[in-house]
Design an enzyme around this catalytic site. Structure first.
Site, PDB file in Angstrom:
ATOM      1  N   CYS A 173      -9.157   9.148 -57.566  1.00  0.00           N
ATOM      2  CA  CYS A 173      -7.860   8.446 -57.501  1.00  0.00           C
ATOM      3  C   CYS A 173      -6.806   9.402 -56.941  1.00  0.00           C
ATOM      4  CB  CYS A 173      -7.418   7.976 -58.878  1.00  0.00           C
ATOM      5  SG  CYS A 173      -8.639   7.018 -59.789  1.00  0.00           S
ATOM      6  N   HIS A 177      -3.410   9.372 -54.566  1.00  0.00           N
ATOM      7  CA  HIS A 177      -2.256   9.140 -55.447  1.00  0.00           C
ATOM      8  C   HIS A 177      -1.879  10.380 -56.246  1.00  0.00           C
ATOM      9  CE1 HIS A 177      -2.152   4.869 -54.516  1.00  0.00           C
ATOM     10  NE2 HIS A 177      -3.454   4.803 -54.709  1.00  0.00           N
ATOM     11  N   CYS A 225      -9.670  -0.393 -55.618  1.00  0.00           N
ATOM     12  CA  CYS A 225      -9.504   1.053 -55.415  1.00  0.00           C
ATOM     13  C   CYS A 225     -10.860   1.738 -55.464  1.00  0.00           C
ATOM     14  CB  CYS A 225      -8.605   1.659 -56.495  1.00  0.00           C
ATOM     15  SG  CYS A 225      -6.851   1.439 -56.183  1.00  0.00           S
TER      16      CYS A 225
END
Lengths: 264, 209
Positions: A173, A177, A225
């Protein structure tokens, strides 16, 4: 509806071209026009209906469902999820909590709903419910509780999941991000390791996606995602998804929720 | 008087112990183990995206934190990466930049909605993160701009080889790089990597115009 949106997009694109506006300005304007008349309202209305309607083998509504602030309290519940629930002895996000209520109150089969494909049947109902419940916290600030040891443990597990690199492209992730001011193509990426600001990141989902004409809950957002991370398939309402919700939600403390938002 | 001090001191000790007891959850190492168990329990196979994708090698495991790995670990990642690189025969690193541009534009491949994991089914995803040809305004910013890449390096032979190596296994130059290890992880073939090298390093590539 769809055609109207596309026409609007074209109009914005050509206006941006003629006026020599920056790409970012053009996109911001496009988004502002989209937000004016967010189709999420249609899903919200459906969700409110579903909450109050007697359904399932037990022919009961969800009005006695406890989303964390007591049975039937919906206002303000969304901005405090995921949280610890004493009856299930689990930290639960909105969707996993709804599954619990649908099973206990209405007699529906939670495992079957969790396995169903997104956007169809009971899954479409889940998305409508998530739209309405999140809308009942619109304008409230994210305020996930961290008082229970399990809530703190899930934050730590979520942090580890967030940074976990795997798959053929080594993504986590955090690859996208983990820093401020980054983009994929023209898409801005919120830094989710901290509070990314009002109505950004965790405080913007569920959201209506113009590109697909669908309402996406946080579960579906996370699922996609992970698809793009080239990971295997995360179970619906599985602990990894819930722990990530805790991590992002706690990091976003104080951010204003605009859910259900509208996305390109 | 002395007794009272002792009692107070003892009480303070107990209070500290209780406070510590309450605050102590699982240790960081225990949390690491629990996180792994949670991941294993949460994911399932879907199409080509099987759960063995969660089995980490050193370059993934040591780079899965908000902190950089220790220097000796970083050195080991770098050395492993360099050893993984398969070099083309005859030192021919440069393919066709037109094919390279197509690959750079293509962001597909390796997801559970893709049918095949073969390199021929995959794009290189370059524009997702890099500025490359200035005509393409839809580019990402996770990686540095690659405008003028070859020209800035005087099209040197050593730089051509270095570009091949970086695309094949980015960790050979930058341990824990965010860039996929395209060759080492079999996302792209040797020929595809050569086409990308051409996009960056060929004199007639739009990158260097």
């Amino acid at each position: 509806m769809r055609r109207l949106v596309i026409t609007t997009a074209l109009a914005v694109a050509s206006t941006a071209g003629f006026a020599q506006k920056s790409t970012a300005d053009g996109i911001a304007e496009y988004r502002a026009m989209l937000a004016d008349g967010n189709p999420a309202e249609l899903f919200e209305a459906k969700g409110e209906d579903l909450w109050k309607k007697k359904r399932g083998p037990k022919n009961a509504s969800l009005e006695q469902c406890d989303l964390g602030k007591g049975p039937g309290v919906v206002k303000g519940a969304w901005v405090e999820l995921p949280r610890w629930f004493a009856d299930t002895k689990r930290v639960q996000d909105l969707e996993s909590r709804l599954l619990t209520c649908m099973e206990t109150l209405q007699g529906l089969n939670a495992a079957e709903i969790a396995k169903a494909p997104f956007g169809k049947g009971e899954q479409a109902n889940m998305e409508a419910l998530a739209a309405w419940i999140s809308a009942e916290s619109r304008g409230a600030k994210m305020n996930l509780p961290q008082g229970h040891a399990e809530e703190r443990r899930m934050y730590e597990l979520g942090k580890r999941a967030f940074f976990f690199r795997g798959g053929p492209m080594d993504f986590s992730c955090a690859s996208c991000h983990g820093e401020d001011g980054k983009r994929i193509r023209l898409q801005d990426l919120p830094n989710l390791t901290k509070n990314p600001g009002d109505g950004v990141g965790f405080a913007a989902w569920p959201a209506y996606r113009v590109s697909s004409g669908e309402m996406w809950s946080m579960q579906r957002r996370l699922n996609d995602c992970y698809r793009q991370q080239r990971f295997p398939y995360p179970g619906y309402a599985s602990d990894v998804t819930i722990s990530l919700g805790v991590y992002m939600g706690v990091n976003a403390k104080g951010a204003e929720s605009i859910a259900p938002a509208i996305k390109r | 008087m002395q007794n009272k001090t002792l009692i107070l001191a003892a009480a303070a000790l107990v209070a500290t112990a209780v406070a510590t007891g309450c605050a102590t959850g699982p240790s960081p190492a225990e949390l690491d183990q629990q996180a792994l168990a949670m991941l294993k329990a949460s994911f399932r196979d879907q199409g080509i995206a099987t759960v063995d994708r969660l089995d980490q090698d050193l370059g993934q495991k040591a780079c899965s934190s908000d902190k950089a790995p220790a220097e000796d670990v970083a050195k080991k990642i770098e050395a492993d990466a360099l050893a993984s690189v398969k070099w083309p025969n005859g030192g021919q690193y440069v393919g066709d930049w037109r094919e390279g541009e197509k690959l750079a534009q293509n962001g597909r491949g390796m997801t559970w909605t893709d049918k095949s994991a073969e390199p021929t089914a995959n794009g290189a995803n370059c524009y997702n993160c890099h500025e490359i040809d200035k005509k393409e305004i839809s580019y990402g910013t996770i990686g540095p701009s690659l405008l003028g890449y070859g020209k800035l390096r005087d099209f040197k032979e050593s730089e051509i080889k270095a570009a091949y190596e970086k695309i094949y296994d980015s960790h050979a130059s930058f341990p824990c790089s965010l860039m996929p290890r395209f060759g080492a992880n079999k996302v792209l073939s040797m020929d595809q990597i050569k086409d990308l090298v051409a996009l960056l390093m060929a004199k007639d590539s739009p990158v260097n115009k």
